[in-house]
Write a protein that holds these residues in place. Structure first.
Motif, mmCIF file in Angstrom:
data_model
loop_
_atom_site.group_PDB
_atom_site.id
_atom_site.type_symbol
_atom_site.label_atom_id
_atom_site.label_comp_id
_atom_site.label_asym_id
_atom_site.label_seq_id
_atom_site.Cartn_x
_atom_site.Cartn_y
_atom_site.Cartn_z
ATOM 1 N N UNK A 322 0.859 -1.178 0.000
ATOM 2 C CA UNK A 322 0.000 0.000 0.000
ATOM 3 C C UNK A 322 0.899 1.232 0.000
ATOM 4 N N UNK A 323 0.329 2.399 -0.191
ATOM 5 C CA UNK A 323 1.112 3.630 -0.188
ATOM 6 C C UNK A 323 1.267 4.113 1.252
ATOM 7 N N UNK A 324 2.500 4.219 1.738
ATOM 8 C CA UNK A 324 2.714 4.647 3.127
ATOM 9 C C UNK A 324 2.216 6.072 3.385
ATOM 10 N N UNK A 325 2.049 6.362 4.645
ATOM 11 C CA UNK A 325 1.471 7.629 5.077
ATOM 12 C C UNK A 325 2.569 8.690 5.211
ATOM 13 N N UNK A 326 3.244 8.997 4.101
ATOM 14 C CA UNK A 326 4.249 10.059 4.083
ATOM 15 C C UNK A 326 4.197 10.719 2.721
ATOM 16 N N UNK A 327 3.422 11.802 2.634
ATOM 17 C CA UNK A 327 3.262 12.531 1.383
ATOM 18 C C UNK A 327 3.204 14.036 1.652
ATOM 19 N N UNK A 328 4.286 14.625 2.215
ATOM 20 C CA UNK A 328 4.296 16.073 2.451
ATOM 21 C C UNK A 328 4.534 16.836 1.146
ATOM 22 N N UNK A 548 8.895 0.007 9.637
ATOM 23 C CA UNK A 548 9.686 1.138 10.118
ATOM 24 C C UNK A 548 10.115 1.993 8.931
ATOM 25 N N UNK A 549 10.231 3.299 9.128
ATOM 26 C CA UNK A 549 10.774 4.168 8.074
ATOM 27 C C UNK A 549 12.301 4.186 8.194
ATOM 28 N N UNK A 550 12.946 4.622 7.143
ATOM 29 C CA UNK A 550 14.405 4.619 7.098
ATOM 30 C C UNK A 550 14.956 3.599 6.129
ATOM 31 N N UNK A 551 14.062 2.790 5.542
ATOM 32 C CA UNK A 551 14.491 1.682 4.690
ATOM 33 C C UNK A 551 13.778 1.670 3.344
ATOM 34 N N UNK A 552 13.075 2.744 3.014
ATOM 35 C CA UNK A 552 12.357 2.816 1.751
ATOM 36 C C UNK A 552 10.918 2.348 1.877
ATOM 37 N N UNK A 553 10.138 2.633 0.827
ATOM 38 C CA UNK A 553 8.701 2.395 0.870
ATOM 39 C C UNK A 553 8.296 0.941 0.929
ATOM 40 N N UNK A 555 9.805 -1.604 2.425
ATOM 41 C CA UNK A 555 9.948 -2.089 3.794
ATOM 42 C C UNK A 555 8.906 -1.432 4.696
ATOM 43 N N UNK A 556 8.670 -0.138 4.489
ATOM 44 C CA UNK A 556 7.724 0.605 5.317
ATOM 45 C C UNK A 556 6.317 0.037 5.203
ATOM 46 N N UNK A 557 5.964 -0.445 4.031
ATOM 47 C CA UNK A 557 4.624 -1.005 3.820
ATOM 48 C C UNK A 557 4.648 -2.532 3.796
ATOM 49 N N UNK A 558 5.759 -3.105 4.243
ATOM 50 C CA UNK A 558 6.032 -4.514 3.993
ATOM 51 C C UNK A 558 5.251 -5.527 4.793
ATOM 52 N N UNK A 559 4.399 -5.063 5.729
ATOM 53 C CA UNK A 559 3.572 -6.074 6.415
ATOM 54 C C UNK A 559 2.135 -6.057 5.896
ATOM 55 N N UNK A 560 1.958 -5.590 4.647
ATOM 56 C CA UNK A 560 0.643 -5.582 4.007
ATOM 57 C C UNK A 560 0.079 -7.006 3.955
ATOM 58 N N UNK A 561 -1.053 -7.183 4.571
ATOM 59 C CA UNK A 561 -1.725 -8.478 4.692
ATOM 60 C C UNK A 561 -0.827 -9.547 5.318
ATOM 61 N N UNK A 562 0.212 -9.079 6.040
ATOM 62 C CA UNK A 562 1.120 -9.990 6.749
ATOM 63 C C UNK A 562 1.422 -9.462 8.154
ATOM 64 N N UNK A 563 0.565 -8.585 8.670
ATOM 65 C CA UNK A 563 0.792 -8.065 10.024
ATOM 66 C C UNK A 563 0.793 -9.219 11.024
ATOM 67 N N UNK A 564 1.774 -9.199 11.903
ATOM 68 C CA UNK A 564 1.854 -10.253 12.896
ATOM 69 C C UNK A 564 2.365 -11.564 12.352
#
Length: 728
Positions: A322-328, A548-553, A555-564
């Motif tokens: 998904x698109x992460x929540x960082x769009x300033x 976590x942020x700091x590793x690109x989009x 990784x930041x969105x990498x638990x999509x439908x895989x949380x936990x």
């Protein structure tokens, strides 16, 4: 079944009677480290720099108590003085006060005072602040203050018109303005539908238009909680978003500065999620960033306020996840270009970068595209400098990077071993800066120092010291950045925390502590990890898990439908890393977390049975169907569309998997993650014949932050881990 239930209900008594913690070496018990007055003092709260850069106003309490007073500092000299003492601001009387004595006492006890977050006049001549239900105005030096409107319900969200001639505020559903000199009030909008309100507004720099952000909350669901702390239990009703309700109804519009009927912008779905908005400096255009309801697409639109014509200048689709929540974004000073932040470059996930695009959507260019993330970006109003908070040196620390108009870059390492600005939920917060960009200050911090004000430009130096003398008694553990591999081959960053001089010839228990996304960042987090390392001889690991942020989009969105699931695998990798250390006892490793961290603790303990000896889950989600749609939809989709993924990612589905020790902790009045989540997991584990421990806080919400509860909950967490991991 009855005997199992009794065992669970008595588990709190068993926790309380467990082996006490060892005597501390410095007299600072885990309880004292959480109690008021805080030994690290109260960090400056809500600091705001005046537009001319000559003053910083902030909330502060040098005694370390909860209640904040209001202070002003001359900048850059650092000379400061109190301008408003919270106890001297009298609240409105209550003619018919039907609160119980307990409620009255708690209101006084939990009074946070004046938190800062002031609003400056454009010419820096005065500012507004709020306290005790009133909004006050004072001159730039804080010599005196008076209520703007001395009556209850005088509105909120106060601000100034660009020319400084008017105050604007929201009262009830509508927007009003007040002339600063005459006090004359004019209503500007005329909403009347129940459940609707103006959630935000922005006046154009030319003073012609007002951008309106409108929400309808009438579709939002409700929930019933119980207050069991009274002689007779009381029902507490709350309204909150629920997954699957699709209760979002938002519109954006334009109204003339003199008021009237709001004209709504078309072709933006009523069900969408707002990112950011900004007026061009000349007032001719409004930019508005927004996500589609499923967070699979993002659009940055430019709107003509006169015609409402909309041009989509940036459109992005999620390459995966998904698109992460960082769009300033912000405008160039000439109003021709938009500078925007994204982690999608050329249609692919990348590091968080800064790009520019013309207001018609053409001429896209890179501004800052590097092999590391940007955590924040901005431009002073009257300057062409671009200010960034970057993670160039490590994903776990930040610096302030300045791009000059000629393209030259300068880095300001305010906190070499920490964060140059406060850490946000999944980003870095902003520094303070003047309109002309020549004055810059910040709130910097690291794991051994709570946030303090620092001057950055014209000269770097520390401006505040909040710590009490007791703070000097704290002996700090060594912190070392380490990495290990996740099962899918990603490099995971973490902090290894150990006592100086730890006996490496012996094997010690270990804890993966306070787990969450971004939980490995080198920021102030209090004393728990240091206490466990220094006083209990434990080896402690803090991990930057997936999301976590700091590793690109990606990784930041990498638990999509895989949380936990994917991050539980990372928790296993973290345990294996610790077990590989010759001085760690691999069969005595614990894990604990709060909120999502509590959830991940439950998932790890239940889906990876036996990996961890002991877990503590505080305020844990156990069924994502009961959480809000804003959070869950982007990560899991809609439960009506994919109920199976909600089963796979919810701990209640694995209640029979527990092997080891598990303590569940929850505030009964938690209106964010409901107590019912813990109660439902308890029932499922009872039915599965699993044994566990429970600690409930009857008067607490998600923070468990009352003066008596906060020391108790952290002592409970630490004592449980100590007793289980050090058992014979």
């Amino acid at each position: 079944m009855r005997s199992k239930t009794i065992l669970v209900l008595l588990s709190a008594a068993a926790i309380a009677s467990a082996q006490p913690l060892p005597e501390v070496s410095n007299g600072l018990t885990i309880e004292r480290l959480q109690q008021y007055p805080l030994i690290h003092g109260r960090s400056p709260s809500g600091p705001r720099m005046s537009p001319d850069g000559s003053r910083i106003v902030f909330g502060w309490n040098k005694t370390g108590m909860r209640k904040l007073d209001l202070w002003v500092m001359d900048y850059p000299s650092g000379e400061r003085r109190m301008i408003a003492e919270a106890d001297k601001i009298v609240e409105f009387p209550r003619q018919d006060d039907n609160r119980t004595q307990q409620q009255k006492d708690e209101a006084k006890l939990l009074d946070g005072g004046i938190g800062g977050n002031v609003t400056w006049a454009p010419d820096s001549s005065e500012f507004l602040f709020s306290a005790r239900g009133k909004t006050f105005r004072t001159d730039r030096d804080g010599r005196s203050y008076e209520p703007v409107a001395d009556m209850p319900g005088a509105g909120g969200n106060w601000g100034y018109s660009p020319d400084g001639a008017y105050y604007l505020y929201v009262d009830g559903q509508n927007l009003f303005r007040m002339h600063r000199k005459t006090g004359k009030v004019k209503q500007l909008t005329f909403l009347s539908k129940p459940g609707t309100a103006i959630s935000g507004y922005k006046v154009s720099p030319d003073g012609k238009w007002i951008f309106i952000d409108w929400d309808d909350s009438s579709k939002m669901g409700s929930h019933v909680m119980m207050d069991f702390s009274r002689d007779r239990a009381t029902v507490v009703n709350i309204q909150r978003m629920w997954q699957g309700e699709k209760s979002v109804d938002s519109q954006v519009g334009i109204v003339p500065f003199d008021g009237g009927i709001i004209r709504w912008v078309g072709d933006i779905p009523r069900y969408h999620w707002a990112a950011a908005s900004a007026w061009s400096p000349d007032g001719s255009s409004l930019s508005y960033g927004w996500y589609r309801e499923d967070f699979q697409a993002y659009t940055l639109s430019v709107i003509d306020p006169a015609s409402l014509k909309k041009v989509d200048v940036v459109t992005e689709k999620a390459p995966s996840n998904f698109i992460p929540d960082w769009r300033p974004h912000f405008w160039s000073r000439d109003s021709k270009t938009i500078i925007y932040g994204t982690d999608i470059v050329d249609g692919k996930f990348a590091f968080r970068s800064v790009l520019s695009v013309s207001k018609d959507g053409t001429n896209r260019k890179p501004v800052y595209v590097e092999g590391h993330d940007v955590g924040w970006m901005g431009r002073p109003e009257k300057s062409d400098r671009i200010l960034l908070v970057t993670a160039k040196r490590s994903p776990l620390k930040t610096e302030i990077t300045i791009i000059e108009p000629d393209g030259k870059r300068t880095e300001r390492n305010v906190m070499p071993d920490g964060f140059a600005t406060p850490s946000g939920f999944d980003w870095a917060e902003a520094p303070l800066y003047s309109d002309d960009g020549t004055k810059i200050a910040t709130m910097a911090n690291n794991p051994t120092l709570n946030p303090e004000l620092y001057a950055v430009e014209p000269k770097m130096r520390r401006l505040t010291e909040s710590q009490l003398p007791e703070f000097q008694r704290v002996r700090w553990a060594d912190v070392k950045e380490v990495t290990f591999q996740s099962p899918d081959g990603r490099t995971i960053h973490a902090n290894l925390i150990t006592k100086p001089g730890l006996d490496l010839s012996k094997k010690h228990p270990a804890v993966v502590s306070n787990i969450y996304g971004n939980s490995g960042k080198l920021t102030w987090g209090g004393y728990v990890e240091n206490y466990m390392a220094m006083e209990l001889d434990m080896v402690v690991l803090q991990v930057d898990f997936r999301a976590s942020w700091g590793y690109g989009g990606e990784f930041d969105s990498g638990y999509y439908k895989k949380m936990g699931l994917v991050d539980a695998d990372e928790a296993v990798a973290a345990k294996n890393f610790l077990a590989s250390l010759p001085y760690v006892r691999g069969d005595r490793v614990g894990i604990w977390g709060w909120s999502y961290g509590g959830y991940l603790t439950c998932m790890t303990m239940l889906t990876k049975p036996g990996t961890y000896d002991t877990g503590v889950a505080v305020a844990s989600v156990t069924d994502w169907k009961s959480y809000n749609e804003w959070y869950t939809r982007r990560r899991l989709g809609m439960v009506t569309e994919d109920p199976e993924i909600y089963k796979k990612t919810s701990p209640i589905s694995y209640a029979d998997g527990l092997k080891g020790n598990l303590l569940l902790v929850h505030g009964i009045l938690d209106d964010n993650v409901l107590f019912q989540d813990t109660a439902r997991l308890m029932q499922k584990m009872i039915e599965a014949g699993r044994y566990f421990d429970v600690m409930a806080y009857p008067r607490d919400d998600h923070s468990i932050g009352r003066d008596t509860s906060r020391p108790h909950v952290f002592a409970t967490i630490v004592r449980y881990l100590y007793n289980k991991l050090y058992r014979p």
